[in-house]
Design an enzyme around this catalytic site. Structure first.
Site, PDB file in Angstrom:
ATOM      1  N   ASP A 242     -39.462-104.191  -3.893  1.00  0.00           N
ATOM      2  CA  ASP A 242     -39.363-104.972  -5.127  1.00  0.00           C
ATOM      3  C   ASP A 242     -38.277-106.019  -4.881  1.00  0.00           C
ATOM      4  O   ASP A 242     -37.158-105.687  -4.484  1.00  0.00           O
ATOM      5  CB  ASP A 242     -38.943-104.084  -6.309  1.00  0.00           C
ATOM      6  CG  ASP A 242     -40.067-103.152  -6.752  1.00  0.00           C
ATOM      7  OD1 ASP A 242     -41.165-103.229  -6.192  1.00  0.00           O
ATOM      8  OD2 ASP A 242     -39.816-102.335  -7.658  1.00  0.00           O
ATOM      9  N   ASP A 401     -49.532-100.897 -13.863  1.00  0.00           N
ATOM     10  CA  ASP A 401     -48.243-100.340 -14.322  1.00  0.00           C
ATOM     11  C   ASP A 401     -48.462 -99.502 -15.578  1.00  0.00           C
ATOM     12  O   ASP A 401     -48.128 -99.932 -16.689  1.00  0.00           O
ATOM     13  CB  ASP A 401     -47.262-101.485 -14.631  1.00  0.00           C
ATOM     14  CG  ASP A 401     -46.999-102.361 -13.418  1.00  0.00           C
ATOM     15  OD1 ASP A 401     -46.717-101.822 -12.340  1.00  0.00           O
ATOM     16  OD2 ASP A 401     -47.079-103.593 -13.558  1.00  0.00           O
TER      17      ASP A 401
HETATM   18  O1  1PR Z   1     -47.464-109.007 -13.462  1.00  0.00           O
HETATM   19  O2  1PR Z   1     -48.736-110.099 -11.645  1.00  0.00           O
HETATM   20  O3  1PR Z   1     -46.477-110.905 -12.255  1.00  0.00           O
HETATM   21  O4  1PR Z   1     -46.794-108.754 -11.102  1.00  0.00           O
HETATM   22  C1  1PR Z   1     -45.516-108.217 -11.255  1.00  0.00           C
HETATM   23  C2  1PR Z   1     -45.415-107.089 -10.264  1.00  0.00           C
HETATM   24  O5  1PR Z   1     -44.058-106.647 -10.248  1.00  0.00           O
HETATM   25  C3  1PR Z   1     -46.276-105.907 -10.637  1.00  0.00           C
HETATM   26  O6  1PR Z   1     -46.900-105.436  -9.473  1.00  0.00           O
HETATM   27  C4  1PR Z   1     -45.295-104.867 -11.162  1.00  0.00           C
HETATM   28  O7  1PR Z   1     -45.682-103.569 -10.735  1.00  0.00           O
HETATM   29  C5  1PR Z   1     -44.009-105.261 -10.475  1.00  0.00           C
HETATM   30  N1  1PR Z   1     -42.813-105.033 -11.325  1.00  0.00           N
HETATM   31  C6  1PR Z   1     -42.479-105.751 -12.416  1.00  0.00           C
HETATM   32  N2  1PR Z   1     -41.292-105.302 -12.892  1.00  0.00           N
HETATM   33  C7  1PR Z   1     -40.918-104.301 -12.106  1.00  0.00           C
HETATM   34  C8  1PR Z   1     -39.676-103.527 -12.244  1.00  0.00           C
HETATM   35  O8  1PR Z   1     -39.426-102.577 -11.497  1.00  0.00           O
HETATM   36  N3  1PR Z   1     -38.848-103.898 -13.211  1.00  0.00           N
HETATM   37  N4  1PR Z   1     -41.808-103.210 -10.145  1.00  0.00           N
HETATM   38  C9  1PR Z   1     -41.867-104.121 -11.121  1.00  0.00           C
HETATM   39  C10 1PR Z   1     -42.747-102.339  -9.930  1.00  0.00           C
HETATM   40  C11 1PR Z   1     -42.960-100.324  -8.986  1.00  0.00           C
HETATM   41  C12 1PR Z   1     -43.384 -99.955  -7.651  1.00  0.00           C
HETATM   42  C13 1PR Z   1     -42.326 -99.152  -6.981  1.00  0.00           C
HETATM   43  C14 1PR Z   1     -42.900 -97.773  -7.027  1.00  0.00           C
HETATM   44  C15 1PR Z   1     -42.300 -96.834  -6.067  1.00  0.00           C
HETATM   45  N5  1PR Z   1     -42.235-101.504  -8.983  1.00  0.00           N
HETATM   46  O9  1PR Z   1     -43.842-100.955  -6.880  1.00  0.00           O
HETATM   47  O10 1PR Z   1     -42.126 -99.674  -5.743  1.00  0.00           O
HETATM   48  O11 1PR Z   1     -42.788 -97.280  -8.349  1.00  0.00           O
HETATM   49  O12 1PR Z   1     -40.960 -96.578  -6.377  1.00  0.00           O
HETATM   50  P1  1PR Z   1     -40.279 -95.203  -5.990  1.00  0.00           P
HETATM   51  O13 1PR Z   1     -40.923 -94.749  -4.711  1.00  0.00           O
HETATM   52  O14 1PR Z   1     -38.829 -95.529  -5.798  1.00  0.00           O
HETATM   53  O15 1PR Z   1     -40.527 -94.279  -7.133  1.00  0.00           O
HETATM   54  P2  1PR Z   1     -47.394-109.740 -12.203  1.00  0.00           P
END
Ligand code: 1PR
Length: 549
Positions: A242, A401
């Protein structure tokens, strides 16, 4: 510097192939018209997108006679992916479009009744002991395709071809073919790590063609020379980064807990874990099968052509030879100067900078809502449809998500519900998974099954299935969520969120039918390495690919 010619018949995501060739010390010359083809000594035909799209583009531009002549003249030719498929007479993918017909036979589709299609991941290219462009029995190669030539022993060999095969479920398919001056791979050598670079080198140097058909010391008919290695699709382990700009304006790797990426301390600064390019390289060298970047905030004040993520991809793709996915902000948008930019144009910039797949989050949910409100009709105008049409379904991932919504009874909602082993705060025994947008900040009245089926219909090639409740928890994947989504679609699913130790990876592969598993925090914090996860899976009898140094 020695050169090789690459046929640029369609704007494709072939940056990776160029990077791989340059890494091997060769310079790429582009073929931009049929008149350029006779100038080529060595010619590579990269295949992008659909069979029909590829072949009709080549035909319309007048390339087909020139390519055939190159092959007939005995000059070195290499086809990659659809570049291999193009050698056959045709494909059920587009029955009206003829192939080059250099190999007799026509391609079929993988049977999706018991397995995910497309076939995505690392599989063998088993030559049965025959020397073939440095393909090794213990190596794994990265495939991504829904159509294949089924392998029947002797069929292609009787036409003089040497064949390497892969096995997916009960189907054995052609992974690579070679004869005389022609070599073609169904897998992507440019995305197959060191094993892939080795086979490209064998083509470029001419050693592969020279050693074809020569007996190998110690080879027994039909057996691998160096021992008995297990064929089949390996369990994919993906590292996810991320990425966002921190309060100082630097692009950093961050990681949230249930999507909150700010430190718990009073200043609530963005959690900064390090530099994206360095992380990606470390994970590649540690055996990650893919690396995913999620740009979790859009770069609102930045002209799109200068997106910092583009530079990160460019740098990463020169050293990381496994598939790279990029997500975040892929939607129709307006640039800082007021110009409208389509999602397809943004995706194109990412592909040209080295991405192999793009991942769409919020925009996919909005598109799915429209799909249902219009009576499940498609008009070809969504980002998913446009990008998959241009680059192939396999290039489009939808990142989901979801978060749990508990209900007391099975029929308490119109949504697709699961009976849960983890009751809600009021003892609710059921839940459904609500889709969210904008990084989890907005919940929509759509469940994951609805979303998954809508985006599959639009042409998404894969689902990246996060879970907000589990994100950063180190408590294991949400198996109930993953099983529900797997049962609803045919396309591959990547399980994400909650991985805290190698056992969680084994659990998700053992207890669900997931096609891949992704981890973030446990790798970033150095609690476990990807190699440790793979060693553990291997000890438990699961087939994995190990990094070849
Ligand atoms: O909506 O097309 O602009 O895409 C935004 C992207 O950013 C989406 O794929 C969304 O999942 C991601 N995203 C948005 N905000 C966050 C945040 O964390 N605040 N991250 C975010 C999503 C989740 C996973 C993470 C796993 C594994 N991150 O990708 O890597 O949950 O984590 P872990 O192994 O530590 O539990 P758009």
């Amino acid at each position: 510097m020695p050169t090789v010619h690459l046929l640029d018949y369609v704007a494709g995501n072939i940056r990776s192939l160029v990077n791989a060739i340059e890494k091997l010390g060769y310079q790429v010359n582009w073929i931009r018209s049929p008149e350029d083809v006779p100038k080529a000594e060595k010619l590579i035909l990269p295949g992008v997108g659909h069979f029909g799209h590829c072949l009709s583009q080549l035909a319309q531009a007048g390339y087909l006679p020139a390519i055939k002549q190159h092959v007939e003249d005995g000059k070195p030719f290499m086809g990659v992916c659809v570049g291999l498929q193009a050698l056959f007479e045709g494909s059920v993918e587009d029955p009206d479009v003829p192939g080059l017909g250099i190999i007799k036979g026509s391609l079929g589709r993988f049977d999706d009744s018991t397995k995910s299609v497309p076939h995505i991941g690392w599989n063998s290219a088993n030559t049965g002991g025959e020397p073939m462009y440095d393909l090794l029995p213990e190596s794994k190669y990265y495939y991504v395709h829904a159509y294949k030539f089924p392998y029947t022993k002797g069929e292609l060999e009787s036409q003089g071809w040497t064949v390497a095969t892969g096995t997916y479920g009960t189907e054995t398919f052609v992974g690579a073919v070679a004869k005389g001056n022609v070599y073609a791979t169904q897998f992507h050598p440019e995305k197959s790590g060191v094993a892939g670079l080795r086979t490209i080198r064998a083509f470029l140097t001419g050693d592969g063609a020279a050693s074809l058909g020569r007996p190998v010391d110690g080879a027994v008919d039909g057996a691998a020379v160096d021992g008995d290695f297990k064929d089949g699709l390996t369990r994919r382990v993906i590292a996810c980064l991320d990425v966002r700009t921190n309060d100082e304006g630097d692009l950093v790797v961050t990681k949230g807990d249930q999507y909150d990426v700010r430190e718990k301390s009073s200043d609530r600064s963005i959690r900064n874990l390090g530099k994206p390019v360095e992380f990606a390289r470390r994970y590649y060298e540690d055996g990650a099968d893919e690396v995913t970047f999620l740009n979790i905030t859009s770069f609102r004040d930045c002209p799109i052509a200068d997106l910092p993520m583009l530079e990160i991809l460019r740098q990463t793709s020169t050293t990381v030879f496994v598939p790279l996915t990029i997500g975040g902000g892929i939607r129709d948008t307006v640039d800082t100067d007021g110009t409208k930019v389509t999602a397809l144009e943004i995706a194109t910039m990412y592909f040209k900078s080295g991405a192999d797949k793009v991942s769409i989050g919020s925009d996919a949910v909005i598109a799915a809502e429209e799909y249902y409100s219009l009576g499940r009709k498609l008009f070809g105008n969504t980002a998913i449809e446009q990008i998959s049409r241009a680059y192939g379904n396999q290039a489009v991932v939808v990142s989901v998500d979801p978060k749990r919504v508990y209900v007391p009874k099975f029929d308490a909602t119109r949504h697709n519900v699961v009976a849960t082993r983890f009751p809600g705060p009021k003892g609710e025994a059921y839940c459904w998974y609500a889709c969210t947008i904008k990084g989890g900040r907005e919940t929509r009245d759509m469940d994951v099954v609805e979303l998954a089926q809508a985006v599959e219909a639009m042409g998404a090639g894969e689902l990246l299935l996060n879970c907000i409740d589990k994100d950063g928890s180190n408590s294991g994947f949400d198996l109930e969520l993953i099983s529900q989504v797997k049962a609803a679609v045919k396309i591959p699913v990547i399980a994400s969120s909650g991985a805290g130790n190698p056992g969680h990876f084994e659990e998700v592969f053992d207890k669900t039918a997931t096609d891949a598993a992704l981890g973030a925090g446990m790798f970033h914090r150095g609690e476990y390495t990807i190699k440790q996860v793979k060693d553990y899976l291997s000890e438990k009898g699961l087939l994995v690919r190990q990094f070849e140094g």
